[in-house]
Design an enzyme around this catalytic site. Structure first.
Site, PDB file in Angstrom:
ATOM      1  N   LYS A   8       0.844  -1.201   0.000  1.00  0.00           N
ATOM      2  CA  LYS A   8       0.000   0.000   0.000  1.00  0.00           C
ATOM      3  C   LYS A   8       0.873   1.243   0.000  1.00  0.00           C
ATOM      4  O   LYS A   8       2.016   1.241   0.460  1.00  0.00           O
ATOM      5  CB  LYS A   8      -0.942   0.007   1.211  1.00  0.00           C
ATOM      6  N   ASP A 130      -3.734  -1.766  10.335  1.00  0.00           N
ATOM      7  CA  ASP A 130      -4.170  -1.645   8.947  1.00  0.00           C
ATOM      8  C   ASP A 130      -4.354  -2.999   8.264  1.00  0.00           C
ATOM      9  O   ASP A 130      -4.459  -3.065   7.039  1.00  0.00           O
ATOM     10  CB  ASP A 130      -3.203  -0.773   8.144  1.00  0.00           C
TER      11      ASP A 130
END
Length: 284
Positions: A8, A130
């Site tokens: 990410k 996350d």
């Protein structure tokens, strides 16, 4: 079974407050086509083995901890896991969380657990802030500790000239340094930016920023010359996570390729990557 789990990049990272010892954030993130490959095979006992990371002890191995936590939570058998790393280590690209998400995904598939269940969500949240984002991927808005996630779809892909550095920045140290900053960047308008990204408006890339950039620079000014070189060529760059990777973002691949060539010629370790719509993809 075998999966790819994608890295990410944080397009924005606003630090919005602090409570119960944790910093709250409001961040937009995307998955990009840099990935780790995870292979998992079921066992007939409750043991877990991990290969591919010989320099990491089981106690510090995110893949091992994720599989072991799954076995405890669901009473399943264990797994033999192999990790092939492609996501740079300690770069702010979610490498550890990616491995956790991939292992949880594989364990759910191997043992018939509903991956969308609340129990899986709670397990992922406990394993990392996350991880639930990494499990699904794509364009997401992460709030709270990062485990309150809303998902969206980009109207068109983004391209990045991504530069990695041979240093690592501790997230804990970066957030502590942020608390001491006398001057902070203004927060990104994530609502406006989401509208631009989901409607395919040009120049959204100009609004990307990261509250932790100044904090990380105060700990290790490793990117100072890089940022100066970028600015000399009329470009801008943004840090992902707490560092150490930086990227220049573009709406088209040609500009990303040219920037990567420019940076590589100067000696910076730079590659081009693009957004992908999912966090995990099964490999046939």
């Amino acid at each position: 079974m075998k999966v790819k789990v994608y890295a990410k990049l944080n397009l924005t990272l606003n630090v919005t407050g602090r409570r119960n010892g944790f910093h709250d954030i409001d961040s937009l993130a995307v998955s990009v086509d840099i990935y780790d490959e995870i292979q998992a095979s079921p066992r007939s006992d409750r043991a877990v083995t991990v290969r591919g990371m010989p320099s990491v002890n089981d106690a510090d191995n995110s893949a091992y901890k994720a599989a072991s936590a799954f076995v405890r939570a669901f009473g399943s058998c264990g797994a033999d896991i192999t990790v092939n790393k492609g996501i740079p280590f300690a770069a702010g690209m979610g490498g550890s969380s990616a491995d956790v998400a991939a292992v949880v995904y594989c364990m759910c598939k191997l043992y018939g657990v509903d991956i969308s269940s609340r129990k899986v969500y709670d397990l992922c949240a406990a394993l990392g802030s996350d991880v639930n984002y990494m499990l699904r991927g794509g364009l997401g808005r992460l709030r709270g500790k990062g485990d309150d996630v809303e998902f969206y779809r980009l109207a068109r892909p983004l391209y990045f000239a991504l530069t990695t550095f041979g240093v690592g920045i501790s997230s804990k140290e970066a957030y502590s340094a942020f608390d001491l900053l006398p001057v902070r960047q203004p927060p990104a308008d994530n609502g406006k930016l989401l509208n631009m990204l989901t409607n395919g408006e040009a120049n959204a890339v100009k609004l990307f920023n990261n509250h932790l950039q100044g904090a990380s620079a105060s700990l290790s000014d490793y990117a100072r010359e890089y940022l100066g070189f970028i600015a000399e060529h009329g470009l801008s760059a943004n840090m992902t996570g707490s560092g150490s990777a930086y990227y220049a973002a573009f709406d088209d691949k040609t500009q990303a390729d040219k920037t990567a060539e420019l940076l590589s010629a100067k000696g910076y370790d730079t590659v081009v990557c693009k957004t992908v719509d999912n966090g995990i993809e099964e490999v046939i």
